[in-house]
Design a protein around this motif. Structure first.
Motif, mmCIF file in Angstrom:
data_model
loop_
_atom_site.group_PDB
_atom_site.id
_atom_site.type_symbol
_atom_site.label_atom_id
_atom_site.label_comp_id
_atom_site.label_asym_id
_atom_site.label_seq_id
_atom_site.Cartn_x
_atom_site.Cartn_y
_atom_site.Cartn_z
ATOM 1 N N ALA A 23 19.130 2.085 14.932
ATOM 2 C CA ALA A 23 18.243 2.328 16.074
ATOM 3 C C ALA A 23 17.421 3.603 15.879
ATOM 4 O O ALA A 23 16.205 3.607 16.112
ATOM 5 N N ILE A 24 18.072 4.667 15.468
ATOM 6 C CA ILE A 24 17.366 5.930 15.225
ATOM 7 C C ILE A 24 16.388 5.769 14.070
ATOM 8 O O ILE A 24 15.257 6.261 14.110
ATOM 9 N N THR A 25 16.817 5.079 13.017
ATOM 10 C CA THR A 25 15.956 4.855 11.857
ATOM 11 C C THR A 25 14.708 4.079 12.248
ATOM 12 O O THR A 25 13.603 4.404 11.826
ATOM 13 N N THR A 26 14.863 3.052 13.078
ATOM 14 C CA THR A 26 13.722 2.274 13.537
ATOM 15 C C THR A 26 12.748 3.138 14.334
ATOM 16 O O THR A 26 11.535 3.051 14.146
ATOM 17 N N ALA A 27 13.266 4.011 15.187
ATOM 18 C CA ALA A 27 12.409 4.902 15.968
ATOM 19 C C ALA A 27 11.665 5.879 15.073
ATOM 20 O O ALA A 27 10.463 6.122 15.257
ATOM 21 N N ILE A 28 12.357 6.443 14.089
ATOM 22 C CA ILE A 28 11.724 7.379 13.162
ATOM 23 C C ILE A 28 10.622 6.686 12.378
ATOM 24 O O ILE A 28 9.499 7.190 12.269
ATOM 25 N N LEU A 29 10.937 5.520 11.804
ATOM 26 C CA LEU A 29 9.952 4.790 11.012
ATOM 27 C C LEU A 29 8.766 4.341 11.842
ATOM 28 O O LEU A 29 7.635 4.330 11.371
ATOM 29 N N ASP A 30 9.014 3.971 13.087
ATOM 30 C CA ASP A 30 7.928 3.565 13.982
ATOM 31 C C ASP A 30 6.925 4.703 14.154
ATOM 32 O O ASP A 30 5.715 4.496 14.110
ATOM 33 N N ARG A 31 7.420 5.909 14.300
ATOM 34 C CA ARG A 31 6.531 7.062 14.465
ATOM 35 C C ARG A 31 5.851 7.458 13.162
ATOM 36 O O ARG A 31 4.680 7.824 13.141
ATOM 37 N N ILE A 32 6.564 7.374 12.050
ATOM 38 C CA ILE A 32 5.990 7.745 10.754
ATOM 39 C C ILE A 32 4.938 6.733 10.297
ATOM 40 O O ILE A 32 3.877 7.097 9.805
ATOM 41 N N LEU A 33 5.246 5.454 10.467
ATOM 42 C CA LEU A 33 4.397 4.395 9.911
ATOM 43 C C LEU A 33 3.325 3.894 10.872
ATOM 44 O O LEU A 33 2.625 2.933 10.559
ATOM 45 N N HIS A 34 3.168 4.549 12.010
ATOM 46 C CA HIS A 34 2.238 4.076 13.034
ATOM 47 C C HIS A 34 0.809 3.911 12.512
ATOM 48 O O HIS A 34 0.172 2.892 12.746
ATOM 49 N N ARG A 35 0.296 4.890 11.817
ATOM 50 C CA ARG A 35 -1.100 4.842 11.362
ATOM 51 C C ARG A 35 -1.230 5.073 9.856
ATOM 52 O O ARG A 35 -2.121 5.777 9.417
ATOM 53 N N VAL A 36 -0.346 4.497 9.094
ATOM 54 C CA VAL A 36 -0.416 4.665 7.644
ATOM 55 C C VAL A 36 -0.680 3.316 6.980
ATOM 56 O O VAL A 36 -0.525 2.266 7.588
ATOM 57 N N GLU A 37 -1.069 3.395 5.748
ATOM 58 C CA GLU A 37 -1.218 2.201 4.925
ATOM 59 C C GLU A 37 -0.204 2.309 3.797
ATOM 60 O O GLU A 37 -0.187 3.290 3.054
ATOM 61 N N ILE A 38 0.664 1.324 3.693
ATOM 62 C CA ILE A 38 1.694 1.326 2.671
ATOM 63 C C ILE A 38 1.131 0.662 1.425
ATOM 64 O O ILE A 38 0.595 -0.444 1.486
ATOM 65 N N ILE A 39 1.257 1.347 0.311
ATOM 66 C CA ILE A 39 0.767 0.830 -0.963
ATOM 67 C C ILE A 39 1.973 0.622 -1.867
ATOM 68 O O ILE A 39 2.711 1.555 -2.160
ATOM 69 N N HIS A 40 2.180 -0.614 -2.292
ATOM 70 C CA HIS A 40 3.278 -0.935 -3.197
ATOM 71 C C HIS A 40 2.774 -0.837 -4.630
ATOM 72 O O HIS A 40 1.824 -1.514 -5.005
ATOM 73 N N LEU A 41 3.406 0.014 -5.399
ATOM 74 C CA LEU A 41 3.036 0.194 -6.796
ATOM 75 C C LEU A 41 4.092 -0.493 -7.661
ATOM 76 O O LEU A 41 5.265 -0.138 -7.610
ATOM 77 N N ASN A 42 3.659 -1.450 -8.445
ATOM 78 C CA ASN A 42 4.587 -2.191 -9.290
ATOM 79 C C ASN A 42 4.434 -1.847 -10.759
ATOM 80 O O ASN A 42 5.004 -2.501 -11.609
ATOM 81 N N GLU A 43 3.675 -0.830 -11.055
ATOM 82 C CA GLU A 43 3.471 -0.405 -12.432
ATOM 83 C C GLU A 43 4.583 0.545 -12.855
ATOM 84 O O GLU A 43 5.334 1.062 -12.048
#
Length: 54
Positions: A15-35
């Motif tokens: 629950a705490i992790t979900t709240a933290i991630l919700d605030r951190i990831l609100h306005r970001v773009e996640i880029i997955h690097l597979n190299e």
């Protein structure tokens, strides 16, 4: 080097992790690097001839 979905186990409380991630990831773009890691790809020029496993 854990994906956000694995952070609940790492932090011990989903629950705490979900709240933290919700605030951190609100306005970001996640880029997955597979190299390969640039550091590992060029380890001989960065670290000399030493092996990184030593």
């Amino acid at each position: 080097n854990k994906a956000p979905k694995e952070w609940g186990e790492l932090l011990g409380d989903q629950a705490i992790t979900t709240a933290i991630l919700d605030r951190i990831l609100h306005r970001v773009e996640i880029i997955h690097l597979n190299e390969d890691s640039y550091r590992m790809k060029h380890h001989s020029t960065i670290f000399g001839e030493q092996s990184v496993s030593k």
